[in-house]
Write an enzyme that holds these catalytic residues in place. Structure first.
Site, PDB file in Angstrom:
ATOM      1  NE  ARG A   6      -0.675  -1.008   4.819  1.00 49.58           N
ATOM      2  CZ  ARG A   6      -0.376  -0.286   5.889  1.00 49.58           C
ATOM      3  NH1 ARG A   6      -0.621   0.993   5.912  1.00 49.58           N
ATOM      4  NH2 ARG A   6       0.182  -0.860   6.936  1.00 49.58           N
ATOM      5  N   GLY A   7       0.265   2.392  -0.115  1.00 48.67           N
ATOM      6  CA  GLY A   7       0.968   3.661   0.017  1.00 48.67           C
ATOM      7  C   GLY A   7       2.105   3.838  -0.993  1.00 48.67           C
ATOM      8  CB  ILE A   8       5.427   5.467  -0.561  1.00 44.58           C
ATOM      9  CG1 ILE A   8       4.915   6.857  -0.174  1.00 44.58           C
ATOM     10  CG2 ILE A   8       6.731   5.556  -1.337  1.00 44.58           C
ATOM     11  CD1 ILE A   8       5.789   7.588   0.844  1.00 44.58           C
ATOM     12  CB  VAL A  43      11.755  -5.209   7.778  1.00 46.45           C
ATOM     13  CG1 VAL A  43      11.300  -5.256   6.337  1.00 46.45           C
ATOM     14  CG2 VAL A  43      11.041  -4.115   8.554  1.00 46.45           C
ATOM     15  N   GLY A  71       8.012   1.211   6.855  1.00 43.37           N
ATOM     16  CA  GLY A  71       8.253   2.192   7.913  1.00 43.37           C
ATOM     17  C   GLY A  71       7.035   2.370   8.793  1.00 43.37           C
ATOM     18  CE1 TYR A 134       8.716   7.653   9.842  1.00 43.42           C
ATOM     19  CE2 TYR A 134       9.079  10.010   9.641  1.00 43.42           C
ATOM     20  CZ  TYR A 134       8.722   8.804   9.070  1.00 43.42           C
ATOM     21  OH  TYR A 134       8.376   8.748   7.747  1.00 43.42           O
TER      22      TYR A 134
HETATM   23  P1  NDP Z   1       1.948   3.277   5.041  1.00 44.44           P
HETATM   24  O1  NDP Z   1       1.667   3.345   6.497  1.00 44.44           O
HETATM   25  O2  NDP Z   1       0.862   3.550   4.052  1.00 44.44           O
HETATM   26  O3  NDP Z   1       2.635   1.886   4.670  1.00 44.44           O
HETATM   27  C1  NDP Z   1       3.676   1.375   5.460  1.00 44.44           C
HETATM   28  C2  NDP Z   1       4.182   0.117   4.805  1.00 44.44           C
HETATM   29  O4  NDP Z   1       5.224  -0.438   5.632  1.00 44.44           O
HETATM   30  C3  NDP Z   1       3.095  -0.917   4.687  1.00 44.44           C
HETATM   31  O5  NDP Z   1       3.239  -1.557   3.439  1.00 44.44           O
HETATM   32  C4  NDP Z   1       3.414  -1.871   5.834  1.00 44.44           C
HETATM   33  O6  NDP Z   1       2.973  -3.179   5.530  1.00 44.44           O
HETATM   34  C5  NDP Z   1       4.933  -1.803   5.861  1.00 44.44           C
HETATM   35  N1  NDP Z   1       5.505  -2.248   7.123  1.00 44.44           N
HETATM   36  C6  NDP Z   1       5.400  -1.665   8.344  1.00 44.44           C
HETATM   37  N2  NDP Z   1       6.060  -2.375   9.266  1.00 44.44           N
HETATM   38  C7  NDP Z   1       6.604  -3.439   8.612  1.00 44.44           C
HETATM   39  C8  NDP Z   1       7.407  -4.537   9.006  1.00 44.44           C
HETATM   40  N3  NDP Z   1       7.793  -4.719  10.276  1.00 44.44           N
HETATM   41  N4  NDP Z   1       7.792  -5.419   8.063  1.00 44.44           N
HETATM   42  C9  NDP Z   1       7.415  -5.272   6.780  1.00 44.44           C
HETATM   43  N5  NDP Z   1       6.649  -4.257   6.337  1.00 44.44           N
HETATM   44  C10 NDP Z   1       6.250  -3.359   7.242  1.00 44.44           C
HETATM   45  O7  NDP Z   1       3.156   4.267   4.846  1.00 44.44           O
HETATM   46  P2  NDP Z   1       3.658   5.146   3.603  1.00 44.44           P
HETATM   47  O8  NDP Z   1       3.394   4.487   2.316  1.00 44.44           O
HETATM   48  O9  NDP Z   1       3.210   6.518   3.847  1.00 44.44           O
HETATM   49  O10 NDP Z   1       5.216   5.115   3.944  1.00 44.44           O
HETATM   50  C11 NDP Z   1       6.156   4.338   3.246  1.00 44.44           C
HETATM   51  C12 NDP Z   1       7.544   4.825   3.653  1.00 44.44           C
HETATM   52  O11 NDP Z   1       7.655   6.206   3.319  1.00 44.44           O
HETATM   53  C13 NDP Z   1       7.811   4.722   5.146  1.00 44.44           C
HETATM   54  O12 NDP Z   1       9.144   4.328   5.353  1.00 44.44           O
HETATM   55  C14 NDP Z   1       7.591   6.133   5.638  1.00 44.44           C
HETATM   56  O13 NDP Z   1       8.321   6.397   6.795  1.00 44.44           O
HETATM   57  C15 NDP Z   1       8.084   6.930   4.442  1.00 44.44           C
HETATM   58  N6  NDP Z   1       7.583   8.290   4.374  1.00 44.44           N
HETATM   59  C16 NDP Z   1       6.237   8.549   4.362  1.00 44.44           C
HETATM   60  C17 NDP Z   1       5.788   9.867   4.320  1.00 44.44           C
HETATM   61  C18 NDP Z   1       4.328  10.217   4.307  1.00 44.44           C
HETATM   62  O14 NDP Z   1       4.001  11.405   4.483  1.00 44.44           O
HETATM   63  N7  NDP Z   1       3.412   9.308   4.102  1.00 44.44           N
HETATM   64  C19 NDP Z   1       6.735  10.982   4.289  1.00 44.44           C
HETATM   65  C20 NDP Z   1       8.116  10.602   4.286  1.00 44.44           C
HETATM   66  C21 NDP Z   1       8.505   9.299   4.324  1.00 44.44           C
HETATM   67  P3  NDP Z   1       2.059  -4.037   6.512  1.00 44.44           P
HETATM   68  O15 NDP Z   1       1.597  -3.136   7.625  1.00 44.44           O
HETATM   69  O16 NDP Z   1       0.954  -4.563   5.692  1.00 44.44           O
HETATM   70  O17 NDP Z   1       3.006  -5.095   6.954  1.00 44.44           O
END
Ligand code: NDP
Length: 228
Positions: A6-8, A43, A71, A134
């Site tokens: 999902r997301g980025i 991770v 993240g 963070y």
């Molecule tokens: P989301 O919360 O939409 O998605 C987070 C993703 O990380 C999910 O796919 C989740 O998968 C995965 N994830 C979390 N914990 C784990 C884990 N322990 N093992 C494997 N996968 C994991 O976040 P975004 O798409 O917004 O963020 C993506 C990245 O971009 C992150 O690193 C975030 O810090 C960074 N970022 C985001 C910003 C924003 O404004 N949105 C700004 C700057 C950076 P699942 O939970 O299904 O396992």
């Protein structure tokens, strides 16, 4: 692609698939996107990372591009930040990136080519009140990537960082409307990023066109971090 469901991460997976890459998306749930291979990968757990890589290698062959994107946030001010809130965010965002990069580098060293792209954040450069855990994790990714850039360069493996500003995803939707407006108010371009705008930077840094770029931090932040 860690955190690719999902997301980025999902946007990056689609961008890389659109240019013809075979893409695996890894997340704790293991769900895929748009017909791409989904693998279960936490991770926080080196054994889970290794199992995910084995599955991807068996299905798609050696990993040539790693996008370390998974993240989490656990925001609170320093005096109310528990040690668990600090260390769990570091464990997922920074140590998790080390785990996947280490596993990916094994195969890339054999291949004598590879692309490591780490998704950091503008707050890793600027700091952010209420996000000490963070921001520290995201700053750490820069030191990690630059060290790997130096260590792995002789095998044509590059390591770069993308530093997004606020992006319209679940992570940001968890904020209050007032917090989101305050974040946007600080962005010179005056809006949130779309996930595809971050994915375009990741796609570039992981492409052949970026073969002479390593150790770079590419901001995708609407100007928020200018000067940092
Ligand atoms: P989301 O919360 O939409 O998605 C987070 C993703 O990380 C999910 O796919 C989740 O998968 C995965 N994830 C979390 N914990 C784990 C884990 N322990 N093992 C494997 N996968 C994991 O976040 P975004 O798409 O917004 O963020 C993506 C990245 O971009 C992150 O690193 C975030 O810090 C960074 N970022 C985001 C910003 C924003 O404004 N949105 C700004 C700057 C950076 P699942 O939970 O299904 O396992």
């Amino acid at each position: 692609m860690t955190g690719g469901n999902r997301g980025i991460g999902a946007a990056c997976a689609r961008a890389l698939a659109a240019r013809g890459d075979q893409v695996a998306v890894a997340s704790r749930s293991g769900e895929g996107v748009d017909g791409l291979l989904g693998v279960t990968c936490d991770v926080n757990d080196a054994a889970s990372v290794d199992a995910a890589f084995r599955e991807v290698e068996a299905e798609l062959g050696p990993v040539e591009v790693l996008v370390s994107n998974a993240g989490v946030v656990r925001d609170t001010l320093l005096l109310t930040m528990s040690e668990d809130a600090f260390s769990s965010v570091i464990d997922t965002n920074l140590t998790g990136a080390y785990r996947v990069a280490k596993r990916a580098a094994k195969g890339m060293l054999r291949l004598r080519r590879g692309r490591l792209v780490f998704v950091s954040s503008v707050v890793g450069l600027t700091g952010s009140a209420g996000q000490a855990n963070y921001a520290a994790s995201k700053a750490g990714l820069i030191g990690l990537a630059r060290s790997l850039a130096r260590e792995l360069s002789s095998r044509a493996i590059t390591a770069n960082v993308v530093a997004p500003g606020p992006v319209d995803t679940d992570m940001l939707r968890a904020l209050t409307e007032a917090q989101r407006s305050a974040a946007v108010a600080q962005v010179p371009l005056g809006r949130l990023a779309h996930v595809d705008e971050v994915a375009a930077a990741v796609a570039f840094l992981s492409s052949e066109a970026a073969s002479y770029i390593t150790g770079a931090v590419l901001p995708v932040d609407g100007g928020l971090g200018m000067g940092h």
